[in-house]
Design a protein around this motif. Structure first.
Motif, PDB file in Angstrom:
ATOM      1  N   ALA A 111       5.642   2.126  12.322  1.00  0.00           N
ATOM      2  CA  ALA A 111       5.070   3.477  12.414  1.00  0.00           C
ATOM      3  C   ALA A 111       3.640   3.431  12.939  1.00  0.00           C
ATOM      4  CB  ALA A 111       5.113   4.163  11.051  1.00  0.00           C
ATOM      5  N   ARG A 112       2.912   2.380  12.584  1.00  0.00           N
ATOM      6  CA  ARG A 112       1.529   2.237  13.052  1.00  0.00           C
ATOM      7  C   ARG A 112       1.378   1.140  14.088  1.00  0.00           C
ATOM      8  NH1 ARG A 112      -1.920   1.961   7.520  1.00  0.00           N
ATOM      9  NH2 ARG A 112      -0.123   0.652   6.908  1.00  0.00           N
ATOM     10  N   SER A 113       2.489   0.530  14.499  1.00  0.00           N
ATOM     11  CA  SER A 113       2.466  -0.592  15.439  1.00  0.00           C
ATOM     12  C   SER A 113       1.494  -1.677  14.959  1.00  0.00           C
ATOM     13  CB  SER A 113       2.080  -0.112  16.846  1.00  0.00           C
ATOM     14  OG  SER A 113       2.354  -1.113  17.797  1.00  0.00           O
ATOM     15  N   LEU A 114       1.612  -2.000  13.672  1.00  0.00           N
ATOM     16  CA  LEU A 114       0.681  -2.888  12.991  1.00  0.00           C
ATOM     17  C   LEU A 114       1.419  -4.105  12.455  1.00  0.00           C
ATOM     18  CD1 LEU A 114      -2.085  -3.499  11.572  1.00  0.00           C
ATOM     19  CD2 LEU A 114      -1.213  -2.126   9.653  1.00  0.00           C
ATOM     20  N   LEU A 115       0.867  -5.291  12.714  1.00  0.00           N
ATOM     21  CA  LEU A 115       1.462  -6.542  12.275  1.00  0.00           C
ATOM     22  C   LEU A 115       0.489  -7.279  11.363  1.00  0.00           C
ATOM     23  CD1 LEU A 115       4.024  -8.374  12.824  1.00  0.00           C
ATOM     24  CD2 LEU A 115       2.550  -9.617  14.437  1.00  0.00           C
ATOM     25  N   LEU A 116       0.910  -7.543  10.128  1.00  0.00           N
ATOM     26  CA  LEU A 116       0.191  -8.488   9.281  1.00  0.00           C
ATOM     27  C   LEU A 116       0.708  -9.866   9.661  1.00  0.00           C
ATOM     28  CD1 LEU A 116       0.241  -6.684   5.814  1.00  0.00           C
ATOM     29  CD2 LEU A 116      -1.771  -7.192   7.184  1.00  0.00           C
ATOM     30  N   ALA A 117      -0.101 -10.604  10.430  1.00  0.00           N
ATOM     31  CA  ALA A 117       0.417 -11.757  11.168  1.00  0.00           C
ATOM     32  C   ALA A 117       0.258 -13.088  10.463  1.00  0.00           C
ATOM     33  CB  ALA A 117      -0.254 -11.829  12.543  1.00  0.00           C
ATOM     34  N   GLY A 118      -0.535 -13.165   9.386  1.00  0.00           N
ATOM     35  CA  GLY A 118      -0.763 -14.460   8.776  1.00  0.00           C
ATOM     36  C   GLY A 118      -1.258 -15.468   9.801  1.00  0.00           C
ATOM     37  N   ASP A 119      -0.689 -16.673   9.770  1.00  0.00           N
ATOM     38  CA  ASP A 119      -1.071 -17.713  10.737  1.00  0.00           C
ATOM     39  C   ASP A 119      -0.118 -17.782  11.916  1.00  0.00           C
ATOM     40  OD1 ASP A 119      -3.221 -18.340   9.195  1.00  0.00           O
ATOM     41  OD2 ASP A 119      -2.539 -20.339   8.597  1.00  0.00           O
ATOM     42  N   MET A 120       0.696 -16.751  12.113  1.00  0.00           N
ATOM     43  CA  MET A 120       1.595 -16.735  13.265  1.00  0.00           C
ATOM     44  C   MET A 120       0.808 -16.621  14.558  1.00  0.00           C
ATOM     45  SD  MET A 120       4.606 -16.764  14.506  1.00  0.00           S
ATOM     46  CE  MET A 120       4.708 -16.836  16.279  1.00  0.00           C
ATOM     47  N   LEU A 121      -0.192 -15.766  14.579  1.00  0.00           N
ATOM     48  CA  LEU A 121      -1.057 -15.554  15.741  1.00  0.00           C
ATOM     49  C   LEU A 121      -2.509 -15.639  15.292  1.00  0.00           C
ATOM     50  CD1 LEU A 121       0.557 -12.416  17.439  1.00  0.00           C
ATOM     51  CD2 LEU A 121       0.643 -14.746  18.303  1.00  0.00           C
ATOM     52  N   LEU A 122      -3.322 -16.332  16.045  1.00  0.00           N
ATOM     53  CA  LEU A 122      -4.755 -16.395  15.793  1.00  0.00           C
ATOM     54  C   LEU A 122      -5.477 -16.095  17.105  1.00  0.00           C
ATOM     55  CD1 LEU A 122      -4.890 -19.603  13.558  1.00  0.00           C
ATOM     56  CD2 LEU A 122      -4.792 -17.217  12.804  1.00  0.00           C
ATOM     57  N   GLY A 132       0.848  -1.170   0.000  1.00  0.00           N
ATOM     58  CA  GLY A 132       0.000   0.000   0.000  1.00  0.00           C
ATOM     59  C   GLY A 132       0.891   1.229   0.000  1.00  0.00           C
ATOM     60  N   GLY A 133       0.643   2.138   0.909  1.00  0.00           N
ATOM     61  CA  GLY A 133       1.453   3.345   0.997  1.00  0.00           C
ATOM     62  C   GLY A 133       2.435   3.337   2.135  1.00  0.00           C
ATOM     63  N   ALA A 134       2.691   2.184   2.766  1.00  0.00           N
ATOM     64  CA  ALA A 134       3.528   2.128   3.967  1.00  0.00           C
ATOM     65  C   ALA A 134       4.685   1.157   3.794  1.00  0.00           C
ATOM     66  CB  ALA A 134       2.691   1.727   5.173  1.00  0.00           C
ATOM     67  N   LYS A 135       5.725   1.383   4.587  1.00  0.00           N
ATOM     68  CA  LYS A 135       6.873   0.491   4.605  1.00  0.00           C
ATOM     69  C   LYS A 135       6.697  -0.569   5.677  1.00  0.00           C
ATOM     70  CE  LYS A 135       9.870   2.253   1.570  1.00  0.00           C
ATOM     71  NZ  LYS A 135      10.464   1.466   0.472  1.00  0.00           N
ATOM     72  N   PHE A 136       6.886  -1.813   5.313  1.00  0.00           N
ATOM     73  CA  PHE A 136       6.806  -2.935   6.235  1.00  0.00           C
ATOM     74  C   PHE A 136       8.132  -3.686   6.231  1.00  0.00           C
ATOM     75  CE2 PHE A 136       2.391  -2.075   5.561  1.00  0.00           C
ATOM     76  CZ  PHE A 136       1.673  -2.660   6.593  1.00  0.00           C
ATOM     77  N   GLU A 137       8.471  -4.256   7.388  1.00  0.00           N
ATOM     78  CA  GLU A 137       9.627  -5.134   7.490  1.00  0.00           C
ATOM     79  C   GLU A 137       9.160  -6.580   7.370  1.00  0.00           C
ATOM     80  OE1 GLU A 137      13.161  -6.497  10.617  1.00  0.00           O
ATOM     81  OE2 GLU A 137      11.794  -4.867  11.150  1.00  0.00           O
ATOM     82  N   VAL A 138       9.893  -7.365   6.586  1.00  0.00           N
ATOM     83  CA  VAL A 138       9.623  -8.802   6.457  1.00  0.00           C
ATOM     84  C   VAL A 138      10.336  -9.520   7.590  1.00  0.00           C
ATOM     85  CG1 VAL A 138       9.864 -10.845   4.998  1.00  0.00           C
ATOM     86  CG2 VAL A 138       9.454  -8.593   3.953  1.00  0.00           C
ATOM     87  N   ILE A 139       9.588 -10.278   8.387  1.00  0.00           N
ATOM     88  CA  ILE A 139      10.168 -11.015   9.509  1.00  0.00           C
ATOM     89  C   ILE A 139       9.783 -12.481   9.375  1.00  0.00           C
ATOM     90  CG2 ILE A 139      10.264 -11.266  12.018  1.00  0.00           C
ATOM     91  CD1 ILE A 139       9.436  -8.337  12.259  1.00  0.00           C
ATOM     92  N   TRP A 140      10.786 -13.343   9.217  1.00  0.00           N
ATOM     93  CA  TRP A 140      10.511 -14.774   9.183  1.00  0.00           C
ATOM     94  C   TRP A 140      10.168 -15.257  10.589  1.00  0.00           C
ATOM     95  CZ3 TRP A 140      15.464 -16.520   6.104  1.00  0.00           C
ATOM     96  CH2 TRP A 140      15.370 -16.077   4.783  1.00  0.00           C
ATOM     97  N   THR A 141       9.113 -16.030  10.702  1.00  0.00           N
ATOM     98  CA  THR A 141       8.691 -16.570  11.999  1.00  0.00           C
ATOM     99  C   THR A 141       8.390 -18.063  11.842  1.00  0.00           C
ATOM    100  OG1 THR A 141       6.418 -15.853  11.532  1.00  0.00           O
ATOM    101  CG2 THR A 141       7.793 -14.379  12.861  1.00  0.00           C
ATOM    102  N   PRO A 142       9.406 -18.911  11.728  1.00  0.00           N
ATOM    103  CA  PRO A 142       9.171 -20.339  11.505  1.00  0.00           C
ATOM    104  C   PRO A 142       8.433 -20.980  12.670  1.00  0.00           C
ATOM    105  CG  PRO A 142      11.465 -19.941  12.079  1.00  0.00           C
ATOM    106  CD  PRO A 142      10.836 -18.596  11.866  1.00  0.00           C
ATOM    107  N   GLY A 143       7.749 -22.067  12.347  1.00  0.00           N
ATOM    108  CA  GLY A 143       7.009 -22.835  13.349  1.00  0.00           C
ATOM    109  C   GLY A 143       5.754 -23.417  12.749  1.00  0.00           C
TER     110      GLY A 143
END
Length: 329
Positions: free
Chosen positions: A194-205, A171-182
């Motif tokens: 900047a927005r304290s926002l996490l696109l978490a996928g299936d890491m957290l439900l 979108g219009g924001a910068k995100f960091e890619v973080i690998w979270t194996p498991g």
């Protein structure tokens, strides 16, 4: 498979410029959370659902609702290789012409399960399940389910790797890619500090725990990986997580702590379920999960998750493996 197909609802704007698109899926979870992020010159799509009739009906409706043409999609991001998250990526790539990205460690599993290694995966899984004490007929039924899923990931997308720690514009924001194996070998979350926002996928439900399983060819101790990933995500200090299923998560660190506590309890239950005489992974699974009430899809994950806990316990020295049986140390 679900007896009654779920009905897709219109996209909802969960954060300014980020829309939740719930794509129906033909498994008990019923929906996968996909996201559309609006940018200054186009859209980013995160995760896709299976490639089946449900997705082929839901995606055009969602795009039309937001006034998005397929060619307005600039990039497709896939959090991990599981079919409910990447199955429709090839189809959407064909429609949009957009590049698709997958976390770099997922590339091997992607090929192993859906690409060139898929023909060998059936026999490998039958041997894998029977080695854990499962009846061969049930093992073959579980593998037939996997083979059926192959049709719902075609055509495969051409994917580019996402390196850990890289920064990408969504979108219009910068995100960091973080690998979270498991949950998978290289599931990635996308972090917007900047927005304290996490696109978490299936890491957290929010209301269920992500499945953590051992599969042929996967990393050797996925539960240890997952617990370390929980710690890493907790330290981010995210105020909002947008997950791959169910409701958004506002108390991110608290939810991570709850999931860690769940696994601590499950580990104790696995030790107890082995009993004084020891048991196979399949026997322990049947003592923990209501196997007779589960679908084949759920049985497959139940035994693989039981094995993940057994592998962790053996690495910690709390249990030991003797042949096909696991005993308390």
């Amino acid at each position: 498979m679900s007896a009654r197909p779920p009905v897709a609802q219109p996209p909802t704007e969960v954060v300014p410029g980020i829309y939740l698109v719930q794509i129906p899926i033909p498994i008990p979870l019923r929906f996968v959370n996909c996201y559309l992020l609006r940018g200054p010159s186009g859209w980013t799509l995160v995760d896709t659902g299976f490639h089946d009739d449900l997705a082929r009906e839901a995606w055009p409706r969602a795009l039309d609702y937001l006034g998005i043409r397929p060619q307005d999609i600039q990039q497709i991001l896939l959090t991990h290789y599981h079919p409910d998250h990447m199955g429709a990526a090839g189809w959407l790539q064909e429609l949009s012409g957009a590049p698709a990205y997958l976390p770099e460690p997922e590339m091997e599993q992607f090929e192993r399960f859906w690409g060139e290694g898929a023909a060998e995966m059936g026999p490998r899984q039958i041997a894998f399940f029977t080695a854990q004490g499962m009846d061969p007929d049930l093992a073959r039924a579980l593998v037939a389910l996997h083979d059926h899923t192959l049709a719902m990931v075609k055509p495969l997308p051409a994917v580019r790797p996402l390196p850990d720690g890289s920064r990408i514009t969504l979108g219009g924001a910068k995100f960091e890619v973080i690998w979270t194996p498991g949950h998978s070998d290289g599931l990635a979350v996308f972090w917007d500090p900047a927005r304290s926002l996490l696109l978490a996928g299936d890491m957290l439900l929010a209301t269920i725990t992500p499945n953590v399983s051992v599969w042929p060819g996967c990393r050797p101790n996925p539960l240890a990986d997952y617990l370390a990933s929980l710690e890493r995500v907790s330290r981010l200090g995210a105020r909002l997580a947008l997950p791959g299923h169910r409701a958004v998560i506002h108390a991110v660190a608290e939810r991570a702590a709850e999931i860690a506590a769940h696994h601590a309890d499950r580990l104790n239950r696995v030790v107890a379920a082995a009993g004084p005489e020891g048991a196979t992974a399949w026997e322990i699974c049947r003592r923990i999960f209501p196997v007779e009430a589960l679908t084949l899809h759920q049985v497959r994950f139940a035994v693989a998750e039981t094995l993940a806990h057994l592998v962790y316990l053996c690495a910690e020295g709390r249990m030991r493996r003797e042949g096909a049986r696991y005993r308390q140390s």
